[in-house]
Write a protein that holds these residues in place. Sequence first.
Motif, PDB file in Angstrom:
ATOM      1  N   GLY A 239       0.811  -1.208   0.000  1.00 12.83           N
ATOM      2  CA  GLY A 239       0.000   0.000   0.000  1.00 12.83           C
ATOM      3  C   GLY A 239       0.847   1.261   0.000  1.00 12.83           C
ATOM      4  N   TRP A 240       0.255   2.353  -0.465  1.00 14.02           N
ATOM      5  CA  TRP A 240       0.996   3.608  -0.638  1.00 14.02           C
ATOM      6  C   TRP A 240       1.597   4.134   0.673  1.00 14.02           C
ATOM      7  CZ3 TRP A 240      -0.441   8.022   2.015  1.00 14.02           C
ATOM      8  CH2 TRP A 240      -1.687   7.992   2.636  1.00 14.02           C
ATOM      9  N   ASP A 241       1.027   3.754   1.819  1.00 17.28           N
ATOM     10  CA  ASP A 241       1.513   4.264   3.106  1.00 17.28           C
ATOM     11  C   ASP A 241       2.243   3.208   3.922  1.00 17.28           C
ATOM     12  OD1 ASP A 241      -0.695   2.683   3.540  1.00 17.28           O
ATOM     13  OD2 ASP A 241      -1.630   4.019   5.007  1.00 17.28           O
ATOM     14  N   GLN A 242       2.552   2.061   3.312  1.00 18.56           N
ATOM     15  CA  GLN A 242       3.144   0.960   4.063  1.00 18.56           C
ATOM     16  C   GLN A 242       4.654   0.820   3.900  1.00 18.56           C
ATOM     17  OE1 GLN A 242       0.684  -2.209   2.476  1.00 18.56           O
ATOM     18  NE2 GLN A 242      -0.645  -2.203   4.286  1.00 18.56           N
ATOM     19  N   PRO A 244       7.354   2.494   4.959  1.00 15.70           N
ATOM     20  CA  PRO A 244       8.180   2.514   6.176  1.00 15.70           C
ATOM     21  C   PRO A 244       8.072   1.220   6.978  1.00 15.70           C
ATOM     22  CG  PRO A 244       7.057   4.607   5.912  1.00 15.70           C
ATOM     23  CD  PRO A 244       6.461   3.675   4.902  1.00 15.70           C
ATOM     24  N   ALA A 245       6.863   0.691   7.102  1.00 14.45           N
ATOM     25  CA  ALA A 245       6.666  -0.540   7.870  1.00 14.45           C
ATOM     26  C   ALA A 245       7.348  -1.721   7.186  1.00 14.45           C
ATOM     27  CB  ALA A 245       5.175  -0.819   8.038  1.00 14.45           C
ATOM     28  N   VAL A 246       7.262  -1.802   5.860  1.00 14.95           N
ATOM     29  CA  VAL A 246       7.879  -2.911   5.141  1.00 14.95           C
ATOM     30  C   VAL A 246       9.400  -2.803   5.193  1.00 14.95           C
ATOM     31  CG1 VAL A 246       8.041  -4.124   2.933  1.00 14.95           C
ATOM     32  CG2 VAL A 246       5.859  -3.132   3.646  1.00 14.95           C
ATOM     33  N   ARG A 247       9.922  -1.594   5.097  1.00 14.91           N
ATOM     34  CA  ARG A 247      11.374  -1.419   5.224  1.00 14.91           C
ATOM     35  C   ARG A 247      11.846  -1.871   6.608  1.00 14.91           C
ATOM     36  NH1 ARG A 247      10.473   3.501   2.211  1.00 14.91           N
ATOM     37  NH2 ARG A 247      10.452   4.727   4.139  1.00 14.91           N
ATOM     38  N   MET A 248      11.074  -1.560   7.630  1.00 14.28           N
ATOM     39  CA  MET A 248      11.430  -1.985   8.988  1.00 14.28           C
ATOM     40  C   MET A 248      11.420  -3.505   9.098  1.00 14.28           C
ATOM     41  SD  MET A 248       9.517   0.790  11.476  1.00 14.28           S
ATOM     42  CE  MET A 248       9.998  -0.167  12.922  1.00 14.28           C
ATOM     43  N   LEU A 249      10.423  -4.159   8.512  1.00 15.34           N
ATOM     44  CA  LEU A 249      10.356  -5.618   8.547  1.00 15.34           C
ATOM     45  C   LEU A 249      11.588  -6.238   7.897  1.00 15.34           C
ATOM     46  CD1 LEU A 249       6.607  -6.251   7.556  1.00 15.34           C
ATOM     47  CD2 LEU A 249       7.656  -6.708   9.783  1.00 15.34           C
ATOM     48  N   LEU A 250      11.946  -5.744   6.715  1.00 18.59           N
ATOM     49  CA  LEU A 250      13.088  -6.291   5.991  1.00 18.59           C
ATOM     50  C   LEU A 250      14.401  -6.035   6.729  1.00 18.59           C
ATOM     51  CD1 LEU A 250      12.001  -5.271   2.386  1.00 18.59           C
ATOM     52  CD2 LEU A 250      12.276  -7.619   3.211  1.00 18.59           C
ATOM     53  N   THR A 251      14.572  -4.843   7.233  1.00 19.20           N
ATOM     54  CA  THR A 251      15.802  -4.495   7.955  1.00 19.20           C
ATOM     55  C   THR A 251      15.943  -5.336   9.219  1.00 19.20           C
ATOM     56  OG1 THR A 251      15.726  -2.235   7.100  1.00 19.20           O
ATOM     57  CG2 THR A 251      17.090  -2.628   9.039  1.00 19.20           C
ATOM     58  N   ALA A 252      14.856  -5.473   9.958  1.00 15.96           N
ATOM     59  CA  ALA A 252      14.889  -6.259  11.195  1.00 15.96           C
ATOM     60  C   ALA A 252      15.198  -7.723  10.916  1.00 15.96           C
ATOM     61  CB  ALA A 252      13.560  -6.129  11.927  1.00 15.96           C
ATOM     62  N   ALA A 253      14.811  -8.219   9.730  1.00 16.33           N
ATOM     63  CA  ALA A 253      15.051  -9.614   9.375  1.00 16.33           C
ATOM     64  C   ALA A 253      16.459  -9.846   8.831  1.00 16.33           C
ATOM     65  CB  ALA A 253      14.022 -10.077   8.348  1.00 16.33           C
ATOM     66  N   GLY A 254      17.233  -8.776   8.666  1.00 17.14           N
ATOM     67  CA  GLY A 254      18.610  -8.910   8.235  1.00 17.14           C
ATOM     68  C   GLY A 254      18.876  -8.624   6.773  1.00 17.14           C
ATOM     69  N   PHE A 255      17.887  -8.086   6.059  1.00 11.06           N
ATOM     70  CA  PHE A 255      18.095  -7.767   4.647  1.00 11.06           C
ATOM     71  C   PHE A 255      18.956  -6.514   4.507  1.00 11.06           C
ATOM     72  CE2 PHE A 255      14.593 -10.650   4.369  1.00 11.06           C
ATOM     73  CZ  PHE A 255      14.703 -11.246   3.120  1.00 11.06           C
ATOM     74  N   GLU A 256      19.690  -6.446   3.397  1.00 14.07           N
ATOM     75  CA  GLU A 256      20.547  -5.305   3.087  1.00 14.07           C
ATOM     76  C   GLU A 256      19.994  -4.564   1.871  1.00 14.07           C
ATOM     77  OE1 GLU A 256      24.327  -7.137   2.446  1.00 14.07           O
ATOM     78  OE2 GLU A 256      24.681  -7.495   4.586  1.00 14.07           O
ATOM     79  N   ALA A 265       2.006   7.027 -10.200  1.00 11.78           N
ATOM     80  CA  ALA A 265       1.476   8.258  -9.609  1.00 11.78           C
ATOM     81  C   ALA A 265       2.466   8.916  -8.656  1.00 11.78           C
ATOM     82  CB  ALA A 265       0.174   7.969  -8.879  1.00 11.78           C
ATOM     83  N   GLY A 266       3.663   8.347  -8.546  1.00 16.22           N
ATOM     84  CA  GLY A 266       4.669   8.906  -7.654  1.00 16.22           C
ATOM     85  C   GLY A 266       4.495   8.495  -6.205  1.00 16.22           C
ATOM     86  N   LEU A 267       3.708   7.446  -5.950  1.00 14.30           N
ATOM     87  CA  LEU A 267       3.478   6.960  -4.587  1.00 14.30           C
ATOM     88  C   LEU A 267       4.377   5.762  -4.308  1.00 14.30           C
ATOM     89  CD1 LEU A 267      -0.431   7.055  -4.579  1.00 14.30           C
ATOM     90  CD2 LEU A 267       1.125   8.769  -3.627  1.00 14.30           C
ATOM     91  N   ASP A 268       4.810   5.631  -3.057  1.00 16.14           N
ATOM     92  CA  ASP A 268       5.609   4.473  -2.669  1.00 16.14           C
ATOM     93  C   ASP A 268       4.773   3.214  -2.892  1.00 16.14           C
ATOM     94  OD1 ASP A 268       7.664   6.114  -1.930  1.00 16.14           O
ATOM     95  OD2 ASP A 268       7.242   6.029   0.216  1.00 16.14           O
ATOM     96  N   ARG A 269       5.279   2.296  -3.708  1.00 18.35           N
ATOM     97  CA  ARG A 269       4.468   1.145  -4.087  1.00 18.35           C
ATOM     98  C   ARG A 269       5.163  -0.194  -3.921  1.00 18.35           C
ATOM     99  NH1 ARG A 269      -0.377   0.789  -3.611  1.00 18.35           N
ATOM    100  NH2 ARG A 269      -0.616   2.804  -4.631  1.00 18.35           N
ATOM    101  N   CYS A 270       6.486  -0.229  -4.063  1.00  9.50           N
ATOM    102  CA  CYS A 270       7.220  -1.491  -3.961  1.00  9.50           C
ATOM    103  C   CYS A 270       8.434  -1.302  -3.058  1.00  9.50           C
ATOM    104  CB  CYS A 270       7.696  -1.976  -5.326  1.00  9.50           C
ATOM    105  SG  CYS A 270       6.366  -2.288  -6.511  1.00  9.50           S
ATOM    106  N   THR A 271       8.690  -2.286  -2.221  1.00 16.71           N
ATOM    107  CA  THR A 271       9.847  -2.250  -1.331  1.00 16.71           C
ATOM    108  C   THR A 271      10.525  -3.603  -1.363  1.00 16.71           C
ATOM    109  OG1 THR A 271       8.933  -0.543   0.122  1.00 16.71           O
ATOM    110  CG2 THR A 271      10.607  -1.982   1.066  1.00 16.71           C
TER     111      THR A 271
END
Length: 284
Positions: A239-242, A244-256, A265-271
């Motif tokens: 989702g367009w507002d998710q 930050p949350a998805v980046r936190m999930l990936l970072t916490a799991a050890g992803f680089e 439309a210029g909205l955050d869509r893929c992480t």
Amino acid sequence: MSADLTIAQALRQAQQAGLDRVDAHLLLGHLLQRERSWLIAHDDAPLPAIEQQRFDALVRRRLDGEPVAYLLGEREFHGLTLQVSPAVLVPRPDTEVLVEWALECLQQMNAGRPRVIDLGTGSGAIALALRHRWPSADVTALDASAEALAVASANAQRLALPVRFLHSDWWQAVAGETFDLAVSNPPYIAGDDPHLPALRHEPRQALTPEGDGLAALRTLVRDAAPHLRSGAWLLFEHGWDQAPAVRMLLTAAGFEDVQTRQDLAGLDRCTGGRWPGPPRERQA
């Protein structure tokens, strides 16, 4: 509709009822198996009564919110014409951002025959687009819906694009297997999102995991590590507002290299993020 209506009059009545002009041309063109240019050039031609009735039925269904793709039975995605039904989500243009990013990742890899997995494939749109654009890829596509897998498999056969389809609750069916690239457009809409009623004709389980909308993303990230080779990428649509949350999930799991891409439309869509370690060596 009157038996005396011409094509122009039928289209005008549909628009007066509230139907978008483009949708009206698409639906009538599909019904008559004619291009829009033909409809315009022959707008004074009479429309047989039976065709008027069928067109009227399609107009009513569209005005009730049913997606045009379901009424046509197909949708174009990344250069492929896919058959769709109410068993699967209608592929959206924004999802092509995920495909393009995945192709960039494949371009950067040294694997001669990269193993790719699409989790929650639906119509098969992402998996088939990647297999089409990267013929050497070994593509696996999973879905928890047998009905969705039937649609995806039929698309693969019709397009002559070999993909392995498995019935699976996320990673479950690929225990012990590893991949160079994992992509997913999971259900991510919050259960109380006010936009859900407008999407009522599409399968709810493919739209939302209920709650805050992040449950599927949490599961996919949590269980990813055993299935990812060194240097593998894990990419999501969300989702367009998710973001930050998805980046936190990936970072916490050890992803680089965790990062976000924007949609049309210029909205955050893929992480996505990269699993630690260098990509595996090129296969002979």
